[in-house]
Design a protein around this motif. Structure first.
Motif, PDB file in Angstrom:
ATOM      1  N   LEU A  50       2.844  14.288  -7.093  1.00  0.00           N
ATOM      2  CA  LEU A  50       1.501  13.610  -7.668  1.00  0.00           C
ATOM      3  C   LEU A  50       2.434  12.303  -8.678  1.00  0.00           C
ATOM      4  CD1 LEU A  50      -1.203  12.860  -8.882  1.00  0.00           C
ATOM      5  CD2 LEU A  50      -0.832  14.306 -10.767  1.00  0.00           C
TER       6      LEU A  50
ATOM      7  N   LEU B 228       3.303  25.915  -5.997  1.00  0.00           N
ATOM      8  CA  LEU B 228       2.432  25.017  -5.406  1.00  0.00           C
ATOM      9  C   LEU B 228       2.310  23.926  -6.675  1.00  0.00           C
ATOM     10  CD1 LEU B 228      -0.630  26.774  -4.195  1.00  0.00           C
ATOM     11  CD2 LEU B 228       0.747  24.793  -3.041  1.00  0.00           C
ATOM     12  N   PHE B 229       2.361  24.186  -7.889  1.00  0.00           N
ATOM     13  CA  PHE B 229       2.293  23.387  -9.206  1.00  0.00           C
ATOM     14  C   PHE B 229       3.681  22.814  -8.928  1.00  0.00           C
ATOM     15  CE2 PHE B 229      -1.219  25.292 -11.161  1.00  0.00           C
ATOM     16  CZ  PHE B 229      -1.522  24.454 -12.208  1.00  0.00           C
TER      17      PHE B 229
ATOM     18  N   ILE C  51       3.269  19.959  -6.034  1.00  0.00           N
ATOM     19  CA  ILE C  51       2.192  18.933  -6.430  1.00  0.00           C
ATOM     20  C   ILE C  51       2.596  18.281  -7.686  1.00  0.00           C
ATOM     21  CG2 ILE C  51      -0.194  18.869  -7.018  1.00  0.00           C
ATOM     22  CD1 ILE C  51       0.071  19.929  -4.064  1.00  0.00           C
ATOM     23  N   LEU C  52       3.000  18.852  -8.750  1.00  0.00           N
ATOM     24  CA  LEU C  52       3.261  17.671  -9.862  1.00  0.00           C
ATOM     25  C   LEU C  52       4.218  16.839  -9.312  1.00  0.00           C
ATOM     26  CD1 LEU C  52       2.901  20.181 -12.831  1.00  0.00           C
ATOM     27  CD2 LEU C  52       1.115  18.587 -11.778  1.00  0.00           C
TER      28      LEU C  52
ATOM     29  N   SER D 296       0.839  -1.146  -0.224  1.00  0.00           N
ATOM     30  CA  SER D 296      -0.070  -0.040   0.105  1.00  0.00           C
ATOM     31  C   SER D 296       0.706   1.061  -0.094  1.00  0.00           C
ATOM     32  CB  SER D 296      -0.804   0.008   1.275  1.00  0.00           C
ATOM     33  OG  SER D 296      -1.845   0.831   1.238  1.00  0.00           O
ATOM     34  N   ILE D 297       0.030   2.449   0.173  1.00  0.00           N
ATOM     35  CA  ILE D 297       1.078   3.675   0.293  1.00  0.00           C
ATOM     36  C   ILE D 297       1.515   3.942   1.529  1.00  0.00           C
ATOM     37  CG2 ILE D 297       1.266   5.962  -0.290  1.00  0.00           C
ATOM     38  CD1 ILE D 297      -1.056   5.712  -2.503  1.00  0.00           C
TER      39      ILE D 297
ATOM     40  N   ILE E 235       2.168   3.911  -6.710  1.00  0.00           N
ATOM     41  CA  ILE E 235       1.033   3.126  -6.674  1.00  0.00           C
ATOM     42  C   ILE E 235       0.935   2.065  -7.845  1.00  0.00           C
ATOM     43  CG2 ILE E 235      -1.636   3.258  -7.483  1.00  0.00           C
ATOM     44  CD1 ILE E 235      -1.704   6.043  -6.083  1.00  0.00           C
ATOM     45  N   LEU E 236       1.662   2.583  -8.836  1.00  0.00           N
ATOM     46  CA  LEU E 236       1.657   1.585 -10.004  1.00  0.00           C
ATOM     47  C   LEU E 236       2.903   0.632 -10.180  1.00  0.00           C
ATOM     48  CD1 LEU E 236       0.662   4.474 -12.735  1.00  0.00           C
ATOM     49  CD2 LEU E 236      -0.630   2.669 -11.630  1.00  0.00           C
TER      50      LEU E 236
ATOM     51  N   ASP F 291       5.383  -2.093  -8.929  1.00  0.00           N
ATOM     52  CA  ASP F 291       5.144  -3.300  -8.305  1.00  0.00           C
ATOM     53  C   ASP F 291       6.388  -3.572  -7.593  1.00  0.00           C
ATOM     54  OD1 ASP F 291       3.211  -4.900  -7.205  1.00  0.00           O
ATOM     55  OD2 ASP F 291       3.853  -6.676  -8.704  1.00  0.00           O
TER      56      ASP F 291
ATOM     57  N   ILE G 155       3.582   9.838  -5.838  1.00  0.00           N
ATOM     58  CA  ILE G 155       2.517   8.968  -5.662  1.00  0.00           C
ATOM     59  C   ILE G 155       2.289   7.838  -6.531  1.00  0.00           C
ATOM     60  CG2 ILE G 155       0.146   9.133  -4.859  1.00  0.00           C
ATOM     61  CD1 ILE G 155       0.739  11.794  -3.688  1.00  0.00           C
ATOM     62  N   LEU G 156       1.953   8.329  -7.947  1.00  0.00           N
ATOM     63  CA  LEU G 156       1.617   7.378  -9.023  1.00  0.00           C
ATOM     64  C   LEU G 156       2.449   6.431  -8.862  1.00  0.00           C
ATOM     65  CD1 LEU G 156       0.277   9.740 -11.717  1.00  0.00           C
ATOM     66  CD2 LEU G 156      -0.966   8.473 -10.255  1.00  0.00           C
TER      67      LEU G 156
ATOM     68  N   VAL H 195       1.365  30.076  -6.664  1.00  0.00           N
ATOM     69  CA  VAL H 195       0.656  29.209  -7.242  1.00  0.00           C
ATOM     70  C   VAL H 195       1.832  28.201  -7.941  1.00  0.00           C
ATOM     71  CG1 VAL H 195      -0.855  28.714  -9.061  1.00  0.00           C
ATOM     72  CG2 VAL H 195      -1.606  30.372  -7.202  1.00  0.00           C
TER      73      VAL H 195
END
Lengths: 434, 408
Positions: free
Chosen positions: A290, A282-283, A286-287, A6-7, A297-298, A300, A293-294, A279
């Motif tokens: 992301l 933040l980009f 955040i990018l 899991s994360i 998640i992806l 294995d 995180i991806l 802003v």
């Protein structure tokens, strides 16, 4: 049910922190890009060119024109609607409009006035009483069916010398009789009241009759009223069309001709730039977050010993090419020794997933340490595929799994654990390499 | 050649292709719902590329039993006919995603959904707060000021919040704690206060209550076994029919609507003219098998409200009129099969029931940026049925008959 993978956000943040330099660079690039956008935007709204001012003025004038035309049309429409309502009510409810021109129920009565006073004044007073006076007073509530409010048209008094004639027309004979009696009674009741002012007189009924007559004039009048109503309705349709057309014109004009910048805005350039930079930053955070995180998640592949520990797996040690063993090999061996002695094991199988040099080195180090501790150590690199190695592992009754970070997958790890389960081999723990 | 064959045999590659397409499509779809400018290039790149990846995944990596293949081919044929008849490409992409998600872990799909949605919505929220993009504020007479917070319309912001919480709750399942429910209820209150999105704040509130009650009944020791079994039996038997029933109910109500009846008018007023607009739509366009081109003029993207507003918000009516009876039936059947496949998973049934209720009023049923639950049709279940062999149950439980072999 707990999933193997899991994360784990702590681990994610640690990974993120390791890449802080790249992320910082990306943040700076994003912030600069947004600062540039801010300057570009500020320029477009802070000052207007003469051409822009003229364009905006022309736009406002045109919109004002449309608004005025729309308001006029709305006002006219309101008036026409009011007139239509009134006329429609008259057509629907008045006694006169219900008359049949060829079959008009009529009642007439003739009175003679005898007096020494002024006859003309007395007759005028009586006519006034019938037309505008109190003849109808309080009758609306008492006789709601008789449509008292529209009597003015159907009761016609007239004067000849000292005679008073009253003619009443109606479409319904019964109602006509009722009205006729009411009028006669009320006129008689009014005599003493007029006598108080004009002097004594007597009002005697000479003759009365009820009959049916035909009158083309009535039909003509009715048609005139209906034509008026039609005219108003047609006028309303025209006004509505005009209103819709003007509204559409205005909408189309706004769509096509609205200037890009409507007014010079009072902006604080510094504040706006700061907002844009924030802003952008933040980009910039955040990018990459992301993407991290991806990736978590992806992917294995096994990421860290912490992930396995969080999944309740017993990680007895790890090895990194630069940092070496953590904890020290001796410390890991203490755990392993206790576990092996508690289970009265004589040999431990080292199940290594992959035959890389680094794997071989770590496995050899552990094999040597296990040997020193008085246990027999067997090593296998292809337990899943090779029967000989599997047999050795099954005979040992216990094993240690060696997994390489970034190379072995969670699926492989699960496969190995499943295999141990099937052959009743106890997994004493895992060693993470890399 | 051997290496290429290895690539085709490796199921991991198929999964990666799916996620490449899914992430591109999802990113673009969520981005469209924000006030961030959208360049034509983004659409031109993201959409065809996503379709290519998803198509390759289906063609190169998926293998179907004959029966399943025929059913899927029929469904794809149906969405192609919908495209030809109505000109709408959305059902095709939706079906493509559903088909391509075969054997992919549904849990991963939902986690990716959460990550992408949260990232884009958070950025839009901050950018709107700092006046970098417009925070559309709608002044209304009765409902006060409605904020969009960087999204194109207040109800769309509310819908994002509802679906994010729904997916999070579904993934958490039995691990939900009291503070999760409290935070969700507070979020529902805030959405109501700032956006006045009645439906979405209501659904978010119901979500918290349903999951809390569900967890309370199925996991609390003090609850009687009879109640637990009754609750589970009810959901397993009735849960899968909620969407079908609500779809039929919505269509029936819209058909039966009478504009000159005071009771209907009052009901229509409560649900913001959904019945009237749907009824007018039926009268004007009628029903078709594979949909038709209907001009929908809705709010959003600007504070100027259109004078010729005509948007059918009810998902079921929208599907019926725009994409046809055939697609509506297909969509309901897909969700029903999803529920049947996951009937052991009460959380899935709760989630689809809530989506079904939400979609009576809102139009997000086949928009994957809001509702990703249709992808469960062919994807691997998040939770295994009881009694089925489960690695997690066998391995990681520290005590009990299925004892752990891993030592601590």
């Amino acid at each position: 049910m707990k999933n193997l993978k899991s994360i784990y956000f702590n681990n994610l943040i640690q990974d993120f922190w390791k890449k802080r330099k790249i992320i910082l660079c990306f943040m700076v690039v994003c912030a600069a890009l947004f600062a540039f956008l801010s300057v570009k935007r500020a320029q477009t709204v802070r000052e207007l060119t003469q051409e822009q001012i003229e364009e905006i003025e022309e736009y406002h004038e045109k919109i004002e024109e449309y608004d005025k035309t729309i308001a006029d049309a709305e006002k006219s429409l309101e008036l026409v609607n009011q007139q239509i309502d009134e006329l429609q009510k008259y057509v629907d409810q008045s006694i006169y409009m219900k008359l049949d021109g060829q079959n008009i129920q009529t009642a007439a009565v003739q009175y003679g006035v005898t007096t020494e006073a002024n006859v003309g004044n007395i007759l005028n007073a009586l006519v006034l009483y019938i037309n505008e006076g109190g003849l109808k007073e309080a009758l609306s509530e008492e006789y709601p069916d008789l449509a008292v409010e529209s009597w003015r048209e159907v009761i016609a008094p007239s004067i000849t010398a000292n005679l008073l004639n009253i003619t009443i027309i109606h479409y319904d004979e019964e109602q006509l009789k009722q009205i006729f009696e009411l009028v006669k009674t009320r006129v008689k009741e009014q005599v003493p009241e007029i006598a108080k002012v004009e002097g004594g007189f007597s009002l005697d009924e000479i003759d009365s009759s009820i009959y049916t007559k035909a009158d083309v004039g009535v039909t003509n009048n009715q048609n005139n009223h209906l034509n008026n109503l039609k005219g108003y309705i047609s006028n309303r349709v025209d006004l509505e069309n005009k209103l819709i057309s003007q509204q559409n014109n205005k909408k189309n004009y706004i769509e096509k001709s609205e200037p890009e910048v409507m007014e010079a805005r009072q902006i604080h350039p510094v504040m706006q730039t700061i907002a844009y930079i924030i802003v952008g930053m933040l980009f910039g955070i955040i990018l990459p977050a992301l993407i991290f995180i991806l990736n978590y998640i992806l992917s294995d592949r096994i990421r860290s010993k912490e992930d396995l520990r969080n999944a309740n797996l017993n990680v007895i040690g790890s090895y990194h090419e630069k940092k070496g063993y953590a904890p020290a090999l001796e410390r890991s061996m203490m755990d392993l020794e206790i576990l092996a002695r508690n289970r009265q094991l004589s040999s431990i199988f080292l199940n290594v997933m992959g035959e890389d040099e680094i794997n071989k080195k770590v496995a050899a180090d552990y094999a040597e340490a296990i040997g020193r501790a008085g246990f027999q150590a067997e090593t296998g690199f292809h337990v899943y595929e090779e029967a000989e190695e599997l047999k050795k592992m099954a005979d040992s009754k216990a094993c240690v799994l060696f997994a390489q970070v970034g190379k072995n997958t969670y699926a492989q790890l699960e496969q190995q654990l499943r295999l141990c389960e099937r052959f009743q081999v106890r997994v004493l723990g895992c060693v993470i390499i890399g | 050649m051997g290496k290429i064959n290895d690539y085709f045999r490796n199921p991991q590659m198929g999964e990666q292709l799916f996620f490449a397409g899914y992430i591109l499509f999802l990113w673009r779809s969520v981005w469209v719902t924000t006030m961030f400018p959208l360049s034509g290039l983004m659409t031109m790149v993201c959409v065809p590329l996503a379709a290519l990846f998803l198509g390759l995944k289906i063609l190169l990596y998926d293998h179907y039993p004959v029966k399943q293949f025929l059913l899927l081919a029929s469904a794809l044929l149906c969405v192609c006919l919908v495209f030809l008849s109505s000109g709408s490409i959305n059902p095709f992409f939706w079906m493509l995603l559903v088909a391509a998600s075969r054997d992919v872990k549904f849990e991963k799909i939902l986690k990716v959904y959460l990550a992408v949605n949260i990232a884009v919505i958070f950025l839009a929220f901050c950018a709107a707060g700092l006046d970098v993009i417009e925070n559309l504020q709608y002044e209304t007479e009765k409902r006060g000021t409605r904020n969009s917070f960087g999204i194109i319309y207040p109800t769309d912001f509310g819908a994002h919040i509802f679906f994010l919480f729904l997916v999070f709750f579904y993934l958490k399942g039995e691990a939900l704690r009291w503070y999760h429910y409290v935070i969700t209820m507070a979020a529902a209150g805030l959405v109501y206060y700032f956006c006045n999105a009645r439906l979405d704040s209501g659904c978010t509130l119901i979500l918290a209550i349903l999951f809390a009650v569900g967890n309370g009944i199925t996991h609390a020791r003090s609850v009687s076994m009879r109640l637990k079994m009754g609750w589970e039996w009810l959901w397993r038997k009735a849960g899968m029919w909620v969407m079908a029933l609500l779809a039929a109910f919505s269509v029936l109500m819209t058909v039966m609507y009478q504009a000159d009846n005071a009771v209907w008018q009052e009901l229509d007023k409560i649900i913001s003219s959904r019945l009237r607009l749907g009824h007018d739509g039926i009268e004007e366009y009628g029903w078709t098998l594979f949909g038709q081109a209907i001009k929908m003029v809705g709010n959003g993207g600007s504070t100027t409200l259109p004078s010729d507003y005509s948007f059918i918000d009810c998902s079921y009516m929208y599907m019926l009129l725009r994409h046809g009876v055939g697609f509506l039936v297909l969509m309901v059947v897909i969700f029903t099969i999803c529920c049947y496949k996951n009937r052991h998973d009460l959380y899935f049934l709760y989630a689809v029931a809530l989506v079904s209720v939400n979609c009576v009023i809102a139009h997000h049923i086949i928009q994957v940026e809001y509702n990703p639950f249709a992808l469960a049709l062919l994807a691997q279940c998040v939770r295994r049925p009881e009694g089925a062999w489960s690695l997690g149950q066998l391995r990681w439980r520290r005590s009990g008959r299925n004892c752990v072999t891993v030592q601590r």
